[in-house]
Design a protein around this motif. Structure first.
Motif, PDB file in Angstrom:
ATOM      1  N   ARG A   1       0.820  -1.206   0.000  1.00 12.50           N
ATOM      2  CA  ARG A   1       0.000   0.000   0.000  1.00 12.50           C
ATOM      3  C   ARG A   1       0.858   1.262   0.000  1.00 12.50           C
ATOM      4  O   ARG A   1       0.566   2.223  -0.699  1.00 12.50           O
ATOM      5  N   LEU A   2       1.936   1.253   0.780  1.00 11.07           N
ATOM      6  CA  LEU A   2       2.821   2.419   0.808  1.00 11.07           C
ATOM      7  C   LEU A   2       3.364   2.727  -0.589  1.00 11.07           C
ATOM      8  O   LEU A   2       3.446   3.878  -0.999  1.00 11.07           O
ATOM      9  N   SER A   3       3.716   1.674  -1.333  1.00 14.15           N
ATOM     10  CA  SER A   3       4.201   1.862  -2.698  1.00 14.15           C
ATOM     11  C   SER A   3       3.135   2.528  -3.561  1.00 14.15           C
ATOM     12  O   SER A   3       3.426   3.396  -4.376  1.00 14.15           O
ATOM     13  N   ARG A   4       1.927   2.088  -3.348  1.00 12.24           N
ATOM     14  CA  ARG A   4       0.807   2.624  -4.114  1.00 12.24           C
ATOM     15  C   ARG A   4       0.579   4.097  -3.773  1.00 12.24           C
ATOM     16  O   ARG A   4       0.359   4.928  -4.652  1.00 12.24           O
ATOM     17  N   TYR A   5       0.640   4.434  -2.482  1.00 15.83           N
ATOM     18  CA  TYR A   5       0.507   5.836  -2.079  1.00 15.83           C
ATOM     19  C   TYR A   5       1.603   6.654  -2.738  1.00 15.83           C
ATOM     20  O   TYR A   5       1.366   7.759  -3.238  1.00 15.83           O
ATOM     21  N   LEU A   6       2.805   6.103  -2.718  1.00 16.96           N
ATOM     22  CA  LEU A   6       3.962   6.816  -3.249  1.00 16.96           C
ATOM     23  C   LEU A   6       3.788   7.120  -4.732  1.00 16.96           C
ATOM     24  O   LEU A   6       4.100   8.224  -5.193  1.00 16.96           O
ATOM     25  N   GLN A   7       3.250   6.151  -5.438  1.00 16.53           N
ATOM     26  CA  GLN A   7       3.021   6.352  -6.864  1.00 16.53           C
ATOM     27  C   GLN A   7       2.056   7.514  -7.100  1.00 16.53           C
ATOM     28  O   GLN A   7       2.315   8.400  -7.920  1.00 16.53           O
ATOM     29  N   VAL A   8       0.954   7.514  -6.377  1.00 23.19           N
ATOM     30  CA  VAL A   8      -0.037   8.581  -6.529  1.00 23.19           C
ATOM     31  C   VAL A   8       0.546   9.927  -6.092  1.00 23.19           C
ATOM     32  O   VAL A   8       0.370  10.948  -6.763  1.00 23.19           O
TER      33      VAL A   8
END
Lengths: 216, 216
Positions: free
Chosen positions: B22-29
């Motif tokens: 999830r952190l990776s996903r937040y980072l992408q956004v």
DNA sequence: TAGATTGTTAATCGATTAACAATC
DNA sequence: TAGATTGTTAATCGATTAACAATC
């Protein structure tokens, strides 16, 4: 018994998010295994390829029926059919692909969609120089004809592989044309009305995440 | 308080799989949001773009510090820095990209890796006609020089965007050369020794899974 | 029979969600 | 002050894992 699913097992309930994600992953590996001529696969082997715990795999599958043979494993063909049945993805949905650049061409040329029963029915680009070009089985169409194509070809899913600047205006037109599902591979955050679903992805979204574990 | 992390908060424990994903996903956004000039973002907005529950997002973040301002939201810049710190991915790892076809070119031309601090240090192809060609900032090298490049350029991750038939022989050579992490975008199941990790992906692996939900 | 692998149980752990006080 | 949004609690649900009998 056997591989037939009762109405309740496959029809009624929606799958939990995690189960559906894992089943898709199994399906991907099984499809590849079948291409390579593999007839049987164990939960242990599936685990090596998917990084999902073997018990978890057996548990996921046994919820829908008894697909395996003790001491042998699962029949690859049978399991592909069974999972497709569970996910109810059997090729009745048409996809419109936008952008005939490198990524668009890569997606258009891949067997991926066909493997899983989806049909890419049209490939669009806004560059007149690209219109008419052959990409895999597709001929590039001009994006001007998008609205008509959505209706005539019954496109329900749009896949966006366009430059960042082009993504939002394109999304607006797609929404107006009636598309309700957009897969966004461009590097933009799209603004859409609530009834439209956007799924943003990129060829290596999961690279970052996976590296966290592999590099330690 | 503040945005500094104690040794215990970031160093000691490995993150749970889900949290890191999830952190990776937040980072992408967040990275995209920053490019678009956004200075502040709420858990509600992040939720719309990631499809993760807003409470979950706040919970994930508050485990590492107090990054937000009540009534305002999160500072985009600050949160990017914080998450990079947590994931400890700060550009010290070199990537070798194999295959200068459509998919390889798409990956090589994208800002994705640079955005997240990774460096693609070399792009290879086995087709002599492609060697020397410029792709984004890279010049295509012949795959013959792979072994030397792995050592000289300190390549720790190999990304495979090659035809199915070429993948296994290439993987064998990479393993011999000392590469321990392989990202496989080709449609093959790779056989590697246990100390090597293979992550198989494709530009639309998650399409299948996501469609299950969107199409109902 | 011997070996392998499924199907299933039971126990634990982490993810998810609603709710709300704290506070910007 | 009024409105918005975080940080945090508590309660529930689903995921994960080990273990093992059933059986091919």
């Amino acid at each position: 018994m056997g591989t037939e699913l009762s109405e309740e097992e496959r029809g009624g309930e929606r799958l939990a998010l995690g189960v559906a994600a894992r089943l898709s992953r199994y399906l991907q590996v099984l499809t590849q295994a079948r291409k390579m001529g593999k007839e049987t696969i164990s939960s242990q082997e599936l685990s090596e390829y998917t990084h999902v715990n073997p018990t978890q795999i057996r548990r996921d599958l046994s919820g829908f029926g008894r697909f395996g043979k003790r001491g042998v494993g699962y029949n690859v063909d049978g399991l592909v059919t069974a999972i497709r049945d569970i996910l109810r993805t059997a090729g009745q949905h048409n996809i419109g692909l936008f952008g005939a650049g490198n990524l668009g061409k890569a997606i258009a040329s891949s067997d991926m969609f066909a493997d899983h029963g989806f049909r890419v029915v049209a490939l669009f680009d806004s560059d007149p120089a690209k219109v008419g070009e052959k990409v895999g089985p597709h001929e590039v169409r001009h994006a001007d004809s998008l609205e008509r194509a959505v209706v005539e070809d019954e496109i329900v899913v749009a896949v966006l592989a366009v430059p960042a600047a082009a993504a939002q205006p394109l999304a607006d037109r797609l929404v107006d044309a009636g598309v309700r599902i957009i897969f966004n591979y461009s590097e933009t955050l799209l603004q859409v009305p609530p009834e439209v679903t956007v799924h943003t992805s990129s060829p290596a979204v999961d690279l970052l995440y996976a590296l966290y574990f592999y590099l330690t």
